[in-house]
Design a protein around this motif. Structure first.
Motif, PDB file in Angstrom:
ATOM      1  N   TRP A 357      14.215  12.785 -11.840  1.00  0.00           N
ATOM      2  CA  TRP A 357      14.552  13.282 -13.169  1.00  0.00           C
ATOM      3  C   TRP A 357      16.062  13.107 -13.376  1.00  0.00           C
ATOM      4  O   TRP A 357      16.879  13.786 -12.747  1.00  0.00           O
ATOM      5  N   ASP A 369      10.169  12.110 -15.891  1.00  0.00           N
ATOM      6  CA  ASP A 369      10.086  11.728 -14.484  1.00  0.00           C
ATOM      7  C   ASP A 369       9.932  10.220 -14.438  1.00  0.00           C
ATOM      8  O   ASP A 369       8.915   9.665 -14.852  1.00  0.00           O
ATOM      9  N   ASN A 376       6.612  15.064 -15.803  1.00  0.00           N
ATOM     10  CA  ASN A 376       7.731  15.428 -16.674  1.00  0.00           C
ATOM     11  C   ASN A 376       8.009  16.920 -16.602  1.00  0.00           C
ATOM     12  O   ASN A 376       7.089  17.743 -16.494  1.00  0.00           O
TER      13      ASN A 376
END
Length: 601
Positions: A357, A369, A376
């Motif tokens: 990230w 991500d 994510n």
């Protein structure tokens, strides 16, 4: 005249202990000295040997022995000598220690029989599934036992190393598997000692699943598998090639986790008549007795098992790096499977990126991500995007210290019971920790459980202290009262405590086999270890004395579980560049990461 102390035995009346026994072996010759002098290298790891123990006295009642650091075993005397069938698992110097006890209860001095053991035979099958396309997976062991993909089995670019076999069964369809036809694979004999190893990434915990198995006519001779009812991994053997046989298993001590790479290894030891499961290089409980081995004569199966004459338990997820040996493996072999270092080499581990990230998205309520796994992060309402005023990090995630200022990733991202590495850039707002009358703790990132974080990176500053410390820590259990083991310090590159109002790269490495937590600050270990030559290496840190537990909650950024069991210790500052790997990133690669050079995979 000789006198005795009150309550002591008169030395002149003492019975001398029995003479120590002698040990001989035709396969493993004795070294002339314990330091290896005059020591022939014999046999090999996984090769059994016969050891004959001859007592030093004629009225022996019991023999007691141990091989290396293995279990201490006592057996009753039943003849003029004792014959032991033992299988060494250590490369290099081994020692068999034996003493006797006579009918009067007197114990002899121990005999230590030193012998040198050669490295074990290589695997008889290795499937790395790195093709990435086509319908066959090569066997790189040299045996040429190619696996054939069928029923919709495919490939994933997100393997433990390189690509992986990918399968996705449903209630209506098997979802794919791969197999080595029996006529092409004759190298494994499951009636003798053997070892099976595989990496697995389970994506559906609702159904039973087999990672690898060896088929017979009606059932599987062995299976590395997952039980949906128990939520655990196991290494199973059936007692016969028949419908509904008795199944004997060695089962994991902790629950399996979905969506993470896990290393599984099953060992059958014919001499000991036991089966043993390893998960992430760690032995799972005591060996399980198994006394009725039989040779599977059918296909070697990846992603399914045979039971009652039909195939079932199709695996959902990815399978990678399957290896088979016709022997009991050594500790070096086990470590090699966990680290994915090249066989017989001293190379660094091979970590696999599990999450990345950048935290510089700039808009929206999600942090992307970019690892390929699509995990994510979701921002809390108090978290915000901002530009780093110093220009060092560009767009970053800003956290203001309140209860809604955090980001959360669906977890877990890695199997915290195995090797893993986490790295992040953190900027702690110095004004938020300037009050010296109180203690300050700010959680940077951690894996949350129900009551505590399994592990985490954080900043702490004691009341009255002028400087704080960075910490990488693990808890012993998912409990508010659990002990916490930490590797902590300041900035070794600056010779100071944890610095605020500046960017710092924090990296935590967990070594599962050696049970160690180690913190790196700006690419340098705060408590490094050394190898045999005195060179710094990943392998320092603090020893973790408990069984590691896997938290099933989210990966939390900017907050963590506190002593109350709720979330707290909110961070005030900024975070950037969060990355996680399955496996250990080496000390040298951590430093290169600090310099901006990506970790090789």
């Amino acid at each position: 005249m000789t006198t005795s102390l009150p309550g002591s035995q008169d030395p002149s009346a003492a019975t001398p202990p029995p003479q120590p026994p002698t040990v001989t072996s035709a396969v493993y010759e004795e070294c002339a000295a314990a330091d290896g002098t005059g020591c022939p290298v014999d046999g090999a790891v996984g090769v059994p040997g016969t050891f004959t123990v001859t007592p030093g006295a004629g009225d022996v009642q019991t023999y007691t022995y141990a091989l290396d650091n293995g279990p201490v075993t006592s057996v009753a005397a039943s003849g003029p000598t004792l014959t032991l069938e033992l299988t060494p698992t250590e490369v290099g110097m081994n020692v068999l220690t034996v003493h006797t006890t006579d009918t009067a209860g007197d114990v002899s001095d121990p005999t230590s029989y030193y012998f040198d053991v050669a490295a074990g035979a290589p695997p008889v099958g290795v499937w790395s599934f790195d093709e990435g396309s086509g319908t066959t997976a090569a066997d790189s062991s040299g045996g040429g036992h190619a696996a054939v993909l069928a029923d919709g089995a495919g490939w994933s670019a997100l393997g433990r190393v390189g690509s992986a076999l990918s399968t996705s069964p449903t209630d209506a369809t098997p979802g794919g598997y791969a197999s080595v036809p029996s006529q092409d694979f004759t190298g494994l004999d499951t009636s003798e000692s053997f070892t099976i190893s595989a990496w697995a990434r389970l994506t559906d915990a609702s159904r039973d699943a087999v990672v690898v198995s060896q088929a017979g006519a009606n059932g599987s001779s062995f299976a590395l598998s997952y039980s949906a009812a128990a939520h655990t991994w196991s290494f199973d053997r059936s007692t016969s090639d028949a419908d509904s046989p008795t199944v004997v298993g060695s089962t994991a001590v902790a629950q399996a986790q979905v969506g993470v790479w896990t290393q599984l290894m099953g060992v059958y030891d014919k001499n000991a008549r036991t089966i043993q499961l390893y998960v992430n290089g760690v032995v799972q409980g005591a060996p399980t007795s198994f006394t009725t081995p039989w040779k599977g004569s059918g296909d070697l199966e990846f992603g399914r098992g045979l039971a009652n004459g039909g195939y079932q338990d199709y695996f959902s997820g990815q399978i990678d790096q399957v290896e088979l040996w016709n022997r009991v493996v050594s500790p070096q072999d086990i470590e090699g499977q966990q680290t994915m270092a090249a066989a017989g080499s001293s190379d660094d581990d091979t970590p696999a990126l599990a999450g990345e990230w950048d935290l510089g998205d700039g808009s929206g309520t999600a942090a992307t991500d970019s690892s390929g796994y699509g995990r994510n992060a979701t921002l809390g309402s108090g978290a915000a995007w901002t530009d780093d005023a110093s220009g060092a990090r560009g767009g970053v995630l800003s956290l203001n210290g309140d209860a809604t200022s955090y980001a959360s990733v669906p977890g877990p991202v890695v199997d915290g019971q195995g090797d893993f590495t986490v790295s992040v850039w953190a900027y702690v707002d110095g004004s938020a920790v300037s009050d010296t009358s109180t203690e300050h703790t700010m959680r940077i990132v951690g894996q949350s459980g129900a009551a505590s974080d399994s592990w985490g990176l954080w900043y702490t500053k004691a009341a009255g202290a002028s400087e704080g410390s960075w910490v990488f820590g693990r808890t012993a259990a998912d409990s508010t009262s659990a002990a916490t083991v930490t590797s902590s310090g300041g900035d070794p590159t600056a010779g100071s405590g944890a610095q605020t109002d500046t960017w710092t790269m924090l990296t935590g490495v967990y070594d599962a086999e050696h049970h160690r937590v180690e913190l790196f600050v700006n690419g340098v270990s705060v408590n490094p270890g050394t190898d045999d030559t005195g060179s710094a290496q990943t392998g320092g840190g603090t020893h973790f004395d408990w069984q590691p537990w896997q938290a099933a909650g989210p990966l939390s950024i900017g907050r963590g579980r506190t002593a109350s069991g709720g979330y707290g210790d909110a961070m005030t500052g900024m975070v950037s560049g969060l990355q996680m790997w399955t496996g250990q990133v080496s000390a040298s690669d951590v430093f290169l990461l600090y310099l901006g050079i990506p970790v090789p995979s």
